[in-house]
Motif scaffolding. Sequence first.
Motif, mmCIF file in Angstrom:
data_model
loop_
_atom_site.group_PDB
_atom_site.id
_atom_site.type_symbol
_atom_site.label_atom_id
_atom_site.label_comp_id
_atom_site.label_asym_id
_atom_site.label_seq_id
_atom_site.Cartn_x
_atom_site.Cartn_y
_atom_site.Cartn_z
ATOM 1 N N GLY A 246 0.788 -1.227 0.000
ATOM 2 C CA GLY A 246 0.000 0.000 0.000
ATOM 3 C C GLY A 246 0.819 1.275 0.000
ATOM 4 O O GLY A 246 0.315 2.340 0.361
ATOM 5 N N LEU A 247 2.083 1.164 -0.389
ATOM 6 C CA LEU A 247 2.927 2.366 -0.360
ATOM 7 C C LEU A 247 2.922 3.101 -1.701
ATOM 8 O O LEU A 247 3.142 4.312 -1.753
ATOM 9 C CB LEU A 247 4.367 1.989 0.025
ATOM 10 C CG LEU A 247 4.518 1.471 1.458
ATOM 11 C CD1 LEU A 247 5.937 0.946 1.678
ATOM 12 C CD2 LEU A 247 4.203 2.571 2.466
ATOM 13 N N VAL A 248 2.720 2.370 -2.792
ATOM 14 C CA VAL A 248 2.653 3.006 -4.119
ATOM 15 C C VAL A 248 1.421 2.451 -4.837
ATOM 16 O O VAL A 248 0.875 1.415 -4.442
ATOM 17 C CB VAL A 248 3.927 2.715 -4.965
ATOM 18 C CG1 VAL A 248 5.167 3.157 -4.223
ATOM 19 C CG2 VAL A 248 4.020 1.237 -5.326
ATOM 20 N N HIS A 249 0.958 3.169 -5.842
ATOM 21 C CA HIS A 249 -0.091 2.611 -6.693
ATOM 22 C C HIS A 249 0.130 3.058 -8.143
ATOM 23 O O HIS A 249 0.845 4.031 -8.403
ATOM 24 C CB HIS A 249 -1.491 2.960 -6.183
ATOM 25 C CG HIS A 249 -1.735 4.432 -6.024
ATOM 26 N ND1 HIS A 249 -2.845 4.927 -5.383
ATOM 27 C CD2 HIS A 249 -1.009 5.511 -6.414
ATOM 28 C CE1 HIS A 249 -2.781 6.252 -5.385
ATOM 29 N NE2 HIS A 249 -1.694 6.624 -5.995
ATOM 30 N N SER A 250 -0.517 2.306 -9.076
ATOM 31 C CA SER A 250 -0.334 2.634 -10.493
ATOM 32 C C SER A 250 -1.538 3.398 -11.004
ATOM 33 O O SER A 250 -2.677 3.090 -10.660
ATOM 34 C CB SER A 250 -0.160 1.359 -11.312
ATOM 35 O OG SER A 250 1.050 0.755 -10.972
ATOM 36 N N ARG A 251 -1.290 4.428 -11.764
ATOM 37 C CA ARG A 251 -2.365 5.148 -12.444
ATOM 38 C C ARG A 251 -2.145 4.978 -13.940
ATOM 39 O O ARG A 251 -1.048 5.286 -14.426
ATOM 40 C CB ARG A 251 -2.281 6.638 -12.096
ATOM 41 C CG ARG A 251 -2.670 6.952 -10.664
ATOM 42 C CD ARG A 251 -4.175 7.139 -10.549
ATOM 43 N NE ARG A 251 -4.575 7.282 -9.156
ATOM 44 C CZ ARG A 251 -4.536 8.428 -8.480
ATOM 45 N NH1 ARG A 251 -4.113 9.525 -9.083
ATOM 46 N NH2 ARG A 251 -4.914 8.473 -7.228
ATOM 47 N N ILE A 252 -3.174 4.522 -14.615
ATOM 48 C CA ILE A 252 -3.002 4.277 -16.054
ATOM 49 C C ILE A 252 -2.625 5.567 -16.767
ATOM 50 O O ILE A 252 -3.195 6.631 -16.500
ATOM 51 C CB ILE A 252 -4.285 3.657 -16.663
ATOM 52 C CG1 ILE A 252 -4.409 2.203 -16.171
ATOM 53 C CG2 ILE A 252 -4.238 3.659 -18.199
ATOM 54 C CD1 ILE A 252 -5.815 1.687 -16.194
ATOM 55 N N GLY A 253 -1.632 5.448 -17.604
ATOM 56 C CA GLY A 253 -1.184 6.623 -18.353
ATOM 57 C C GLY A 253 -0.220 7.503 -17.586
ATOM 58 O O GLY A 253 0.395 8.409 -18.133
ATOM 59 N N LYS A 254 -0.104 7.255 -16.271
ATOM 60 C CA LYS A 254 0.799 8.105 -15.477
ATOM 61 C C LYS A 254 2.030 7.340 -14.988
ATOM 62 O O LYS A 254 3.131 7.861 -14.965
ATOM 63 C CB LYS A 254 0.045 8.659 -14.263
ATOM 64 C CG LYS A 254 -0.781 9.896 -14.588
ATOM 65 C CD LYS A 254 -1.079 10.654 -13.309
ATOM 66 C CE LYS A 254 -1.294 12.130 -13.576
ATOM 67 N NZ LYS A 254 -1.566 12.879 -12.344
ATOM 68 N N GLY A 255 1.805 6.107 -14.555
ATOM 69 C CA GLY A 255 2.911 5.314 -14.022
ATOM 70 C C GLY A 255 2.687 4.995 -12.554
ATOM 71 O O GLY A 255 1.561 5.068 -12.049
ATOM 72 N N THR A 256 3.769 4.678 -11.860
ATOM 73 C CA THR A 256 3.679 4.259 -10.460
ATOM 74 C C THR A 256 3.983 5.438 -9.530
ATOM 75 O O THR A 256 5.037 6.049 -9.641
ATOM 76 C CB THR A 256 4.660 3.099 -10.194
ATOM 77 O OG1 THR A 256 4.434 2.085 -11.178
ATOM 78 C CG2 THR A 256 4.470 2.521 -8.818
ATOM 79 N N MET A 257 3.035 5.723 -8.612
ATOM 80 C CA MET A 257 3.185 6.891 -7.742
ATOM 81 C C MET A 257 3.187 6.508 -6.274
ATOM 82 O O MET A 257 2.565 5.524 -5.882
ATOM 83 C CB MET A 257 1.986 7.833 -7.940
ATOM 84 C CG MET A 257 1.954 8.541 -9.260
ATOM 85 S SD MET A 257 0.324 9.264 -9.503
ATOM 86 C CE MET A 257 0.426 10.653 -8.393
ATOM 87 N N VAL A 258 3.842 7.343 -5.477
ATOM 88 C CA VAL A 258 3.787 7.173 -4.027
ATOM 89 C C VAL A 258 2.384 7.578 -3.580
ATOM 90 O O VAL A 258 1.863 8.604 -4.021
ATOM 91 C CB VAL A 258 4.831 8.072 -3.331
ATOM 92 C CG1 VAL A 258 4.698 7.983 -1.817
ATOM 93 C CG2 VAL A 258 6.247 7.683 -3.773
ATOM 94 N N VAL A 259 1.764 6.755 -2.730
ATOM 95 C CA VAL A 259 0.402 7.087 -2.294
ATOM 96 C C VAL A 259 0.451 8.189 -1.232
ATOM 97 O O VAL A 259 1.458 8.373 -0.566
ATOM 98 C CB VAL A 259 -0.352 5.859 -1.718
ATOM 99 C CG1 VAL A 259 -0.455 4.766 -2.755
ATOM 100 C CG2 VAL A 259 0.321 5.359 -0.455
ATOM 101 N N PRO A 260 -0.646 8.936 -1.099
ATOM 102 C CA PRO A 260 -0.690 9.975 -0.064
ATOM 103 C C PRO A 260 -0.543 9.367 1.323
ATOM 104 O O PRO A 260 -0.843 8.194 1.525
ATOM 105 C CB PRO A 260 -2.077 10.602 -0.247
ATOM 106 C CG PRO A 260 -2.545 10.190 -1.599
ATOM 107 C CD PRO A 260 -1.875 8.897 -1.905
#
Lengths: 505, 505
Positions: free
Chosen positions: A64-78
Amino acid sequence: MKIQLDKESRIPLYIQIINQIKAMIFSGALPPEYLLPPERKLAEELEVNRSTILNAYRELKAEGLVHSRIGKGTMVVPYESKTEVSIRPPEHRLTWQYLLSDEACRFNDIRIIEMLRVNGDQPIISFATGMADPALYPVDEFYPDITYDIDKKKRALGHTLVEGCVELRKTIMKMQKEKGIDSLLEELLILSGSQQGLNLVARCLLNAGDTVIVQEPTYIGALQIFSNAGVKIISVPVEEKGMRLDIMETLIKKHKPKLIYVIPTFQNPTGTTMDLKSRIKLLNIAYSNQVPIIEDDAYGELRYEGNTFPSLKALDQYDHVLYLNTFSKTLFPGIRIGWMCGPKEIIHQLTVKKQLEDLHTSTFSQVFLTEFLKSGRFQVHIDESCRYYREKRDTMLKKLENSRIKGLRWVRPSGGLYIWCRLPLNISADTLLLKSKEKGVIFVPGSVFFLNNKGNEYIRLNFTYPTVKEIEKGMMILLNVIEEENKKNQEKIINKDSAICNPIY
Amino acid sequence: MKIQLDKESRIPLYIQIINQIKAMIFSGALPPEYLLPPERKLAEELEVNRSTILNAYRELKAEGLVHSRIGKGTMVVPYESKTEVSIRPPEHRLTWQYLLSDEACRFNDIRIIEMLRVNGDQPIISFATGMADPALYPVDEFYPDITYDIDKKKRALGHTLVEGCVELRKTIMKMQKEKGIDSLLEELLILSGSQQGLNLVARCLLNAGDTVIVQEPTYIGALQIFSNAGVKIISVPVEEKGMRLDIMETLIKKHKPKLIYVIPTFQNPTGTTMDLKSRIKLLNIAYSNQVPIIEDDAYGELRYEGNTFPSLKALDQYDHVLYLNTFSKTLFPGIRIGWMCGPKEIIHQLTVKKQLEDLHTSTFSQVFLTEFLKSGRFQVHIDESCRYYREKRDTMLKKLENSRIKGLRWVRPSGGLYIWCRLPLNISADTLLLKSKEKGVIFVPGSVFFLNNKGNEYIRLNFTYPTVKEIEKGMMILLNVIEEENKKNQEKIINKDSAICNPIY
């Protein structure tokens, strides 16, 4: 995002990657919504298989530390997703200005801050500093003595006493004794520059609403400190022999001041020196009215001619004088070391306050300075400085004398750093500064050293910092600007006798 | 009396002698009634004819500077004879104590002054300091880089900006960015130690009568500064995850504090660390109540296990946090350098106040530090320190665990400098200190970190300064003393369950 892999480690590479990214997320180095590099790119960069990165990212997602957003890539979650609580932005931004203390509201003078900023600028000829000549800094003598002594090197990095290193205080005691000041170790306090001493005195002795007596003009730093303390500043005019003691006696009776602040020798900014008679008179006034004296002796060592007078502290046998001195003018200002000498009970109070303010003065500066002083090179340096400064002073004086500008007057100082000039009638120092700065020369306008915007007909010229050549060139430029202004004025106004001007001592 | 003759000079010897004695009389080096050496003795010393000295003394007498007393010799005359005015001793000695300001009367705590004095004593095993291990000081790395660069050596001796050297601030900005704190140059202020920063904050934000919120127990220096400012100190108990935020919310509503002072990571003295959730909660409380936070992060770098949490400053996107840090714990305290990072408008105010207090921080310390930081050796040093400190911490923890003293509790810190212990019921830390000091071991009694003499059942043990061997020996001694005290107590009193004691986090 920097990841370092240890390919010889027994910890699998993907675990190493996970651990490092995790640490960066927790420490905030990778903030919420930070975009991790694409798997392919990171794989290339770290020279590992793409599947290693895929595994690492998958694990981080599972935690639960990062998540993927389509078209954006892998991001650190808030942060909220990690903690179940989320940051709730304030409705209004904090208005720090409304939180300020009375003291902060009372004092907002940035002139010295700006002066220090200007010093770095180039190319300009500066008669504006209050500094020794950097070409004379005994650089080699100051550094090497200690370099091979591991114990001293280490000692210089540790704590020392709030009062200052014992060895430095002992060395200063010895130096002072040669000047007629006989003191005990407990009567000395090492300061982070003499500015600190003056401020500690204000903290320990002054309440808002109290009164102090100063010479006028005087050191801007002192005026600032007293303004900041919220006290009433009563001024006694400077004259050739120091200050108008007749006026002082009256003012003391009327205002019952808490202290008298005075620079008896080569005063800043006027360069004047109190003679022995005035010194004794001042002490007597202080004695009979029970007012302590703060004696600032920053310039006393830099005498170019004539007899030395004893300091007030040397004359005072009744613990009435608090003596303040510094190495900033005689040696250099960057080590920030000054000292104070006075009765044990007040030195104790100042020490208590100093501990609050900065714990103690840099041991690093103190240890190097002690070594230098003990080498005996300090007096050699003073003698050499006096020789050079005398030449510089004479160069500046000669330029002034040769100029023959009507109405221009100055004080010939027998020591110190400054020549104090009164400008011809109707020339304002502020305007003059604007014009001469355009031509590459700066100085300090006199009003800085007065209360209530007085003194705009004076300027302070420093002759120790610039080179002899700069003095010659700079004075030519400055005097030309004054001459021009003078001519303009004389066309406009009826010429008045300079006798009605304010005094020049 | 030191006279130096130049026998090759064209100035006659007796004139040289006169001039030098005269100068010494005027400067006060030879005070009134000073006895000059007998002619014969001085003649021998200077290797001149006795008649030379006779001539010199005769001339000085003629000028009225010295006189002869039969049976006594030649003496310096009192000042009065030279100036026509005489010193009139004051009727009463000045009573400095009666001149003290409210601030000086309010605060007279010399505990830190005394602590610094004790540190020099030997041989004693000290768990009382808050210092890094001097054996780890990167001495060689700190000194040599600069030694061959004359420009830097000179620059280190001159003035710099009140805000601090630009290069140092840029280097710190970069370091901070890696920890998630993104700041501008104008948002940084270099301090003469972080103590100065805390004091500047008090000067800029607090009036006597205001209220502040602190953790309890907390850093003694902060308690001192707030006491000196004359403010009401409201405390929130420390707990494992930082502090009792439920209580804080209530207290803020009731007392409307001017600021919250907090050490979120490896708190002094308890060693506790706020987790991410508590950090966010604290920020939310500060946001919704419009109270600024002063975050003291002196220990944050010294983590021995577990995850790093972002600093409050890194989490705060709304300019609500003033961040304070220092090199005293990570590197060494003798250079006296700390820094502050916060919103531009408040950094400006702190800069204005700093200029008054000490003009600027030692350039000498700043230039050496900048070189060291830029060499990249700082992180190496931190890593090395953490490795050693972890071992030391574990040695001390093991001793505590093996002791099995009934009622003795402690907090296991995952970083920082201290282990916080609660003593068995009815043992007082003050009494314990007296006994253990006799046996050669010192520590800080807990009451120092509390308001109003609470906390005498706690002690703070530092494990970074002593060597591993000293920890082993010192803990053996200390634990034996505790054990003895405990036995005495258990004979006297009914044993109570430690559950009724104050908490240990």
